[in-house]
Design a protein around this motif. Sequence first.
Motif, PDB file in Angstrom:
ATOM      1  N   GLN A 138       0.816  -1.213   0.000  1.00 41.08           N
ATOM      2  CA  GLN A 138       0.000   0.000   0.000  1.00 41.08           C
ATOM      3  C   GLN A 138       0.845   1.256   0.000  1.00 41.08           C
ATOM      4  OE1 GLN A 138      -2.046  -1.339   3.516  1.00 41.08           O
ATOM      5  NE2 GLN A 138      -3.941  -1.626   2.402  1.00 41.08           N
ATOM      6  N   VAL A 139       2.052   1.156   0.519  1.00 41.06           N
ATOM      7  CA  VAL A 139       2.954   2.301   0.583  1.00 41.06           C
ATOM      8  C   VAL A 139       4.275   1.891  -0.058  1.00 41.06           C
ATOM      9  CG1 VAL A 139       4.071   4.004   2.061  1.00 41.06           C
ATOM     10  CG2 VAL A 139       1.893   2.972   2.768  1.00 41.06           C
ATOM     11  N   GLN A 140       4.672   2.634  -1.057  1.00 44.06           N
ATOM     12  CA  GLN A 140       5.924   2.315  -1.740  1.00 44.06           C
ATOM     13  C   GLN A 140       6.896   3.474  -1.631  1.00 44.06           C
ATOM     14  OE1 GLN A 140       5.057   0.985  -5.707  1.00 44.06           O
ATOM     15  NE2 GLN A 140       4.162  -0.927  -4.981  1.00 44.06           N
ATOM     16  N   GLN A 141       8.142   3.139  -1.336  1.00 45.88           N
ATOM     17  CA  GLN A 141       9.157   4.167  -1.215  1.00 45.88           C
ATOM     18  C   GLN A 141      10.269   3.927  -2.218  1.00 45.88           C
ATOM     19  OE1 GLN A 141       9.126   4.136   3.573  1.00 45.88           O
ATOM     20  NE2 GLN A 141      10.391   5.768   2.689  1.00 45.88           N
ATOM     21  N   ASN A 150      22.426  16.929  -1.567  1.00 48.48           N
ATOM     22  CA  ASN A 150      21.011  16.903  -1.195  1.00 48.48           C
ATOM     23  C   ASN A 150      20.396  15.555  -1.558  1.00 48.48           C
ATOM     24  OD1 ASN A 150      21.210  19.608  -0.428  1.00 48.48           O
ATOM     25  ND2 ASN A 150      20.614  20.312  -2.482  1.00 48.48           N
ATOM     26  N   ALA A 151      19.332  15.190  -0.855  1.00 44.68           N
ATOM     27  CA  ALA A 151      18.640  13.920  -1.108  1.00 44.68           C
ATOM     28  C   ALA A 151      17.157  14.171  -1.284  1.00 44.68           C
ATOM     29  CB  ALA A 151      18.864  12.943   0.038  1.00 44.68           C
ATOM     30  N   GLU A 152      16.547  13.406  -2.173  1.00 48.10           N
ATOM     31  CA  GLU A 152      15.103  13.479  -2.387  1.00 48.10           C
ATOM     32  C   GLU A 152      14.530  12.072  -2.275  1.00 48.10           C
ATOM     33  OE1 GLU A 152      13.781  16.536  -3.227  1.00 48.10           O
ATOM     34  OE2 GLU A 152      11.706  15.962  -3.507  1.00 48.10           O
ATOM     35  N   LEU A 153      13.725  11.847  -1.279  1.00 49.84           N
ATOM     36  CA  LEU A 153      13.129  10.540  -1.052  1.00 49.84           C
ATOM     37  C   LEU A 153      11.654  10.598  -1.399  1.00 49.84           C
ATOM     38  CD1 LEU A 153      14.715   9.833   2.469  1.00 49.84           C
ATOM     39  CD2 LEU A 153      15.722   9.559   0.199  1.00 49.84           C
ATOM     40  N   GLN A 154      11.169   9.537  -2.048  1.00 48.36           N
ATOM     41  CA  GLN A 154       9.807   9.547  -2.552  1.00 48.36           C
ATOM     42  C   GLN A 154       8.936   8.501  -1.845  1.00 48.36           C
ATOM     43  OE1 GLN A 154       8.830  11.813  -4.658  1.00 48.36           O
ATOM     44  NE2 GLN A 154      10.858  12.592  -5.215  1.00 48.36           N
ATOM     45  N   CYS A 155       7.661   8.840  -1.721  1.00 46.36           N
ATOM     46  CA  CYS A 155       6.689   7.931  -1.119  1.00 46.36           C
ATOM     47  C   CYS A 155       5.405   8.027  -1.932  1.00 46.36           C
ATOM     48  CB  CYS A 155       6.440   8.342   0.331  1.00 46.36           C
ATOM     49  SG  CYS A 155       5.171   7.389   1.185  1.00 46.36           S
ATOM     50  N   SER A 156       4.917   6.891  -2.401  1.00 45.16           N
ATOM     51  CA  SER A 156       3.639   6.873  -3.121  1.00 45.16           C
ATOM     52  C   SER A 156       2.725   5.858  -2.450  1.00 45.16           C
ATOM     53  CB  SER A 156       3.832   6.518  -4.593  1.00 45.16           C
ATOM     54  OG  SER A 156       4.393   5.231  -4.715  1.00 45.16           O
ATOM     55  N   PHE A 157       1.429   6.106  -2.535  1.00 42.89           N
ATOM     56  CA  PHE A 157       0.522   5.233  -1.789  1.00 42.89           C
ATOM     57  C   PHE A 157      -0.762   4.973  -2.561  1.00 42.89           C
ATOM     58  CE2 PHE A 157      -1.268   9.303  -0.410  1.00 42.89           C
ATOM     59  CZ  PHE A 157      -0.145  10.093  -0.214  1.00 42.89           C
ATOM     60  N   SER A 158      -1.325   3.812  -2.301  1.00 43.44           N
ATOM     61  CA  SER A 158      -2.523   3.385  -3.026  1.00 43.44           C
ATOM     62  C   SER A 158      -3.780   3.474  -2.160  1.00 43.44           C
ATOM     63  CB  SER A 158      -2.356   1.949  -3.526  1.00 43.44           C
ATOM     64  OG  SER A 158      -2.123   1.064  -2.430  1.00 43.44           O
ATOM     65  N   ILE A 159      -3.628   3.831  -0.891  1.00 43.38           N
ATOM     66  CA  ILE A 159      -4.779   3.905  -0.006  1.00 43.38           C
ATOM     67  C   ILE A 159      -5.123   5.356   0.274  1.00 43.38           C
ATOM     68  CG2 ILE A 159      -4.342   1.693   1.096  1.00 43.38           C
ATOM     69  CD1 ILE A 159      -3.079   3.251   3.430  1.00 43.38           C
ATOM     70  N   PHE A 160      -6.383   5.584   0.660  1.00 42.16           N
ATOM     71  CA  PHE A 160      -6.766   6.923   1.073  1.00 42.16           C
ATOM     72  C   PHE A 160      -6.040   7.268   2.367  1.00 42.16           C
ATOM     73  CE2 PHE A 160      -9.133  10.629   1.886  1.00 42.16           C
ATOM     74  CZ  PHE A 160      -9.404  10.641   3.249  1.00 42.16           C
ATOM     75  N   THR A 161      -5.581   8.478   2.451  1.00 39.54           N
ATOM     76  CA  THR A 161      -4.929   8.914   3.677  1.00 39.54           C
ATOM     77  C   THR A 161      -5.179  10.383   3.919  1.00 39.54           C
ATOM     78  OG1 THR A 161      -2.842   8.981   4.898  1.00 39.54           O
ATOM     79  CG2 THR A 161      -2.735   9.503   2.570  1.00 39.54           C
ATOM     80  N   ASN A 162      -5.134  10.757   5.152  1.00 39.36           N
ATOM     81  CA  ASN A 162      -5.192  12.177   5.472  1.00 39.36           C
ATOM     82  C   ASN A 162      -4.057  12.549   6.422  1.00 39.36           C
ATOM     83  OD1 ASN A 162      -6.091  10.871   7.726  1.00 39.36           O
ATOM     84  ND2 ASN A 162      -8.223  11.415   7.395  1.00 39.36           N
ATOM     85  N   GLN A 163      -3.083  11.685   6.485  1.00 31.47           N
ATOM     86  CA  GLN A 163      -1.943  11.958   7.356  1.00 31.47           C
ATOM     87  C   GLN A 163      -0.713  11.257   6.813  1.00 31.47           C
ATOM     88  OE1 GLN A 163      -2.459  10.656  11.395  1.00 31.47           O
ATOM     89  NE2 GLN A 163      -0.293  10.711  11.853  1.00 31.47           N
ATOM     90  N   LEU A 199      -1.382   3.281  11.283  1.00 31.61           N
ATOM     91  CA  LEU A 199      -0.292   3.752  10.432  1.00 31.61           C
ATOM     92  C   LEU A 199       0.207   2.606   9.563  1.00 31.61           C
ATOM     93  CD1 LEU A 199       2.225   5.936  12.483  1.00 31.61           C
ATOM     94  CD2 LEU A 199       0.866   6.646  10.525  1.00 31.61           C
ATOM     95  N   TYR A 200       0.284   2.857   8.265  1.00 27.35           N
ATOM     96  CA  TYR A 200       0.841   1.878   7.336  1.00 27.35           C
ATOM     97  C   TYR A 200       2.196   2.385   6.870  1.00 27.35           C
ATOM     98  CZ  TYR A 200      -3.929   0.093   7.181  1.00 27.35           C
ATOM     99  OH  TYR A 200      -5.149  -0.410   7.523  1.00 27.35           O
ATOM    100  N   PHE A 201       3.194   1.496   6.918  1.00 28.25           N
ATOM    101  CA  PHE A 201       4.564   1.894   6.632  1.00 28.25           C
ATOM    102  C   PHE A 201       5.035   1.385   5.277  1.00 28.25           C
ATOM    103  CE2 PHE A 201       6.329   3.809  10.430  1.00 28.25           C
ATOM    104  CZ  PHE A 201       5.381   3.482  11.387  1.00 28.25           C
ATOM    105  N   GLY A 202       5.901   2.181   4.655  1.00 28.45           N
ATOM    106  CA  GLY A 202       6.645   1.708   3.500  1.00 28.45           C
ATOM    107  C   GLY A 202       7.846   0.901   3.964  1.00 28.45           C
ATOM    108  N   SER A 203       8.597   0.393   3.000  1.00 25.41           N
ATOM    109  CA  SER A 203       9.774  -0.430   3.313  1.00 25.41           C
ATOM    110  C   SER A 203      10.989   0.406   3.664  1.00 25.41           C
ATOM    111  CB  SER A 203      10.107  -1.344   2.134  1.00 25.41           C
ATOM    112  OG  SER A 203       9.024  -2.211   1.871  1.00 25.41           O
TER     113      SER A 203
END
Lengths: 114, 107
Positions: free
Chosen positions: B3-6, B18-31, B95-99
């Motif tokens: 559900q959460v991919q990093q 500098n570093a840029e880390l990405q997080c994408s998600f397939s579930i509805f979230t408000n936080q 809370l659902y976590f990415g890897s």
Amino acid sequence: NAGVIQTPRHKVTGKGQEATLWCEPISGHSAVFWYRQTIVQGLEFLTYFRNQAPIDDSGMPKERFSAQMPNQSHSTLKIQSTQPQDSAVYLCASRRDRTNTEVFFGKGTRLTVV
Amino acid sequence: EQQVQQSPASLVLQEAENAELQCSFSIFTNQVQWFYQRPGGRLVSLLYNPSGTKQSGRLTSTTVIKERRSSLHISSSQITDSGTYLCALSNYNVLYFGSGTKLTVEP
């Protein structure tokens, strides 16, 4: 504010023995979570209490695992007849209330089943 | 399906980059909450960012809920920034976590 307190920090049990893990959430926080962390599975949700009531235990293995929150100042996670695959770091977290506030984690209990 | 991919899974930087880390998600979230963890260490909350942009020191998080993504920017990286960065989402309850993204900053 000591944060979320978990005891013990390390626990070693023999296969088949019972293990009880303790968590003291941050004072005033109404939501308490239990997670399990392993290298292979990462962070896995186990169970969630709000105002001491169990709300979601969908992550709890149905056999051998149980969690309780007898009062607002502590929660316990009990594992009966521990197995080697239960070895993990068990994390407790708390949050002030349901309205989307930050979640704070304890340092965890490292459980090793030999 | 996770559900959460990093991404990336791991990143090696030279100090001060500098570093840029990405997080994408397939579930509805408000936080969306970003955490940091050293090996054997506690999960430390870095930024709690329901939407928009939030900054704390050298860390900036940008979350676009309708596009289901969040990013964490680390500026002027330091060796002590090395560790794992985890993105976590909430749908009012769990809370659902990415890897995680494992960051290594070298001198």
